[in-house]
Design a protein around this motif. Sequence first.
Motif, PDB file in Angstrom:
ATOM      1  N   ARG A 192      98.047  33.621  74.904  1.00  0.00           N
ATOM      2  CA  ARG A 192      97.835  32.242  75.335  1.00  0.00           C
ATOM      3  C   ARG A 192      97.117  31.484  74.228  1.00  0.00           C
ATOM      4  NH1 ARG A 192      94.064  28.918  77.885  1.00  0.00           N
ATOM      5  NH2 ARG A 192      92.383  30.422  78.023  1.00  0.00           N
ATOM      6  N   ARG A 193      97.584  30.298  73.963  1.00  0.00           N
ATOM      7  CA  ARG A 193      96.961  29.459  72.943  1.00  0.00           C
ATOM      8  C   ARG A 193      95.631  28.949  73.462  1.00  0.00           C
ATOM      9  NH1 ARG A 193      98.053  27.745  68.130  1.00  0.00           N
ATOM     10  NH2 ARG A 193      97.520  25.651  67.476  1.00  0.00           N
ATOM     11  N   LEU A 194      94.602  29.140  72.673  1.00  0.00           N
ATOM     12  CA  LEU A 194      93.259  28.707  73.043  1.00  0.00           C
ATOM     13  C   LEU A 194      92.863  27.496  72.224  1.00  0.00           C
ATOM     14  CD1 LEU A 194      91.455  32.176  73.025  1.00  0.00           C
ATOM     15  CD2 LEU A 194      92.311  30.950  75.011  1.00  0.00           C
ATOM     16  N   GLU A 242      87.394  27.290  72.689  1.00  0.00           N
ATOM     17  CA  GLU A 242      87.590  28.507  73.487  1.00  0.00           C
ATOM     18  C   GLU A 242      87.695  29.736  72.594  1.00  0.00           C
ATOM     19  OE1 GLU A 242      90.154  27.346  77.434  1.00  0.00           O
ATOM     20  OE2 GLU A 242      91.170  27.217  75.495  1.00  0.00           O
ATOM     21  N   SER A 243      88.430  29.612  71.522  1.00  0.00           N
ATOM     22  CA  SER A 243      88.618  30.723  70.599  1.00  0.00           C
ATOM     23  C   SER A 243      87.279  31.125  69.977  1.00  0.00           C
ATOM     24  CB  SER A 243      89.615  30.332  69.510  1.00  0.00           C
ATOM     25  OG  SER A 243      89.876  31.421  68.671  1.00  0.00           O
ATOM     26  N   ARG A 244      86.522  30.143  69.565  1.00  0.00           N
ATOM     27  CA  ARG A 244      85.204  30.404  68.971  1.00  0.00           C
ATOM     28  C   ARG A 244      84.269  31.057  69.990  1.00  0.00           C
ATOM     29  NH1 ARG A 244      82.196  28.657  64.592  1.00  0.00           N
ATOM     30  NH2 ARG A 244      80.030  28.172  65.044  1.00  0.00           N
ATOM     31  N   ALA A 245      84.262  30.553  71.211  1.00  0.00           N
ATOM     32  CA  ALA A 245      83.385  31.104  72.251  1.00  0.00           C
ATOM     33  C   ALA A 245      83.767  32.550  72.579  1.00  0.00           C
ATOM     34  CB  ALA A 245      83.458  30.238  73.507  1.00  0.00           C
ATOM     35  N   ARG A 246      85.060  32.824  72.664  1.00  0.00           N
ATOM     36  CA  ARG A 246      85.496  34.211  72.933  1.00  0.00           C
ATOM     37  C   ARG A 246      85.104  35.136  71.792  1.00  0.00           C
ATOM     38  NH1 ARG A 246      91.422  34.919  74.698  1.00  0.00           N
ATOM     39  NH2 ARG A 246      90.698  37.073  74.720  1.00  0.00           N
ATOM     40  N   HIS A 281      92.632  38.387  62.066  1.00  0.00           N
ATOM     41  CA  HIS A 281      91.524  38.236  61.120  1.00  0.00           C
ATOM     42  C   HIS A 281      91.529  36.820  60.545  1.00  0.00           C
ATOM     43  CE1 HIS A 281      89.622  38.796  57.121  1.00  0.00           C
ATOM     44  NE2 HIS A 281      88.837  39.631  57.772  1.00  0.00           N
ATOM     45  N   ALA A 282      92.716  36.318  60.227  1.00  0.00           N
ATOM     46  CA  ALA A 282      92.858  34.968  59.664  1.00  0.00           C
ATOM     47  C   ALA A 282      92.363  33.903  60.639  1.00  0.00           C
ATOM     48  CB  ALA A 282      94.310  34.702  59.290  1.00  0.00           C
ATOM     49  N   ASN A 283      92.618  34.117  61.930  1.00  0.00           N
ATOM     50  CA  ASN A 283      92.150  33.167  62.938  1.00  0.00           C
ATOM     51  C   ASN A 283      90.624  33.069  62.907  1.00  0.00           C
ATOM     52  OD1 ASN A 283      91.139  32.895  66.028  1.00  0.00           O
ATOM     53  ND2 ASN A 283      92.970  31.634  65.684  1.00  0.00           N
ATOM     54  N   LEU A 284      89.956  34.208  62.809  1.00  0.00           N
ATOM     55  CA  LEU A 284      88.491  34.186  62.764  1.00  0.00           C
ATOM     56  C   LEU A 284      87.981  33.626  61.442  1.00  0.00           C
ATOM     57  CD1 LEU A 284      87.456  37.431  64.644  1.00  0.00           C
ATOM     58  CD2 LEU A 284      87.664  35.109  65.481  1.00  0.00           C
ATOM     59  N   LEU A 285      88.680  33.902  60.364  1.00  0.00           N
ATOM     60  CA  LEU A 285      88.300  33.302  59.076  1.00  0.00           C
ATOM     61  C   LEU A 285      88.339  31.781  59.177  1.00  0.00           C
ATOM     62  CD1 LEU A 285      89.975  35.443  56.272  1.00  0.00           C
ATOM     63  CD2 LEU A 285      87.543  34.928  56.544  1.00  0.00           C
ATOM     64  N   HIS A 286      89.340  31.276  59.876  1.00  0.00           N
ATOM     65  CA  HIS A 286      89.465  29.831  60.067  1.00  0.00           C
ATOM     66  C   HIS A 286      88.242  29.263  60.792  1.00  0.00           C
ATOM     67  CE1 HIS A 286      91.147  25.923  61.074  1.00  0.00           C
ATOM     68  NE2 HIS A 286      90.864  26.170  62.345  1.00  0.00           N
ATOM     69  N   HIS A 287      87.767  29.974  61.803  1.00  0.00           N
ATOM     70  CA  HIS A 287      86.646  29.479  62.608  1.00  0.00           C
ATOM     71  C   HIS A 287      85.275  29.700  61.962  1.00  0.00           C
ATOM     72  CE1 HIS A 287      88.889  28.268  66.104  1.00  0.00           C
ATOM     73  NE2 HIS A 287      89.554  29.404  66.066  1.00  0.00           N
ATOM     74  N   PHE A 288      85.120  30.810  61.238  1.00  0.00           N
ATOM     75  CA  PHE A 288      83.783  31.172  60.749  1.00  0.00           C
ATOM     76  C   PHE A 288      83.662  31.246  59.235  1.00  0.00           C
ATOM     77  CE2 PHE A 288      84.284  33.019  65.006  1.00  0.00           C
ATOM     78  CZ  PHE A 288      83.253  32.363  65.660  1.00  0.00           C
ATOM     79  N   GLY A 289      84.786  31.285  58.528  1.00  0.00           N
ATOM     80  CA  GLY A 289      84.745  31.295  57.071  1.00  0.00           C
ATOM     81  C   GLY A 289      84.554  32.665  56.457  1.00  0.00           C
ATOM     82  N   SER A 290      83.759  33.516  57.086  1.00  0.00           N
ATOM     83  CA  SER A 290      83.472  34.850  56.559  1.00  0.00           C
ATOM     84  C   SER A 290      82.741  35.649  57.635  1.00  0.00           C
ATOM     85  CB  SER A 290      82.580  34.747  55.322  1.00  0.00           C
ATOM     86  OG  SER A 290      81.315  34.195  55.692  1.00  0.00           O
ATOM     87  N   ALA A 291      82.528  36.927  57.351  1.00  0.00           N
ATOM     88  CA  ALA A 291      81.742  37.753  58.270  1.00  0.00           C
ATOM     89  C   ALA A 291      80.318  37.207  58.364  1.00  0.00           C
ATOM     90  CB  ALA A 291      81.734  39.202  57.797  1.00  0.00           C
ATOM     91  N   ALA A 292      79.781  36.749  57.244  1.00  0.00           N
ATOM     92  CA  ALA A 292      78.435  36.171  57.249  1.00  0.00           C
ATOM     93  C   ALA A 292      78.396  34.914  58.125  1.00  0.00           C
ATOM     94  CB  ALA A 292      77.986  35.845  55.828  1.00  0.00           C
TER      95      ALA A 292
END
Length: 192
Positions: free
Chosen positions: A6-8, A12-16, A46-57
């Motif tokens: 499901r598209r978030l 929503e994606s960041r909160a999850r 992984h790319a989706n999270l990179l988009h939201h947070f930029g890096s693991a840090a």
Amino acid sequence: MSIAARRLSPDESRARALAAARELLIEAGPGAVTLKAVAGRIGRTHANLLHHFGSAAGLQRALAETMAETITASIGAAVVKARSGQGSARDVVDLTFDAFDKEGAGALASWMILSGNEDALDPILEAIHRLVDELGATGEADIPQLTLQLVMAALGDALLGRAMASALGLPRETARRMAAETLARARGLPVG
């Protein structure tokens, strides 16, 4: 037949992702909070999270910020309750110690320092500073000192408390009891 995820919305994606990161922190420690592990837990890339947070840090900093806001809000509420006679010093101490121990804030903060990601501590320090300012608005000058003492005790207990209490033959909750007694004496609160 594959089922499309499901598209978030971005929020929503960041909160999850942050909820999953917090679960990983509690379950397996700060080293487990990676973009890959969080992405796998929430069924994203992984790319989706990179988009939201930029890096693991960036993910870890956002996690620290989210945790700091929720934790300081609950501690602030407990302080207000204790001041009104409906709570105790032990309630405040338990919330603080639990945040550093059971909720993983102590391990996360220590790991950030040891891995050279000290800037990620800024949201934690800022949230604590805001809480101190709010609590000190009543003119109580000792709030910063009491906060420092309580935070340092909670952090130390989260990292070394179990082993130290055991080595000294003391009950595990000794540091909590001592912190509650100190806070109660300083603020004229019931110990709890």
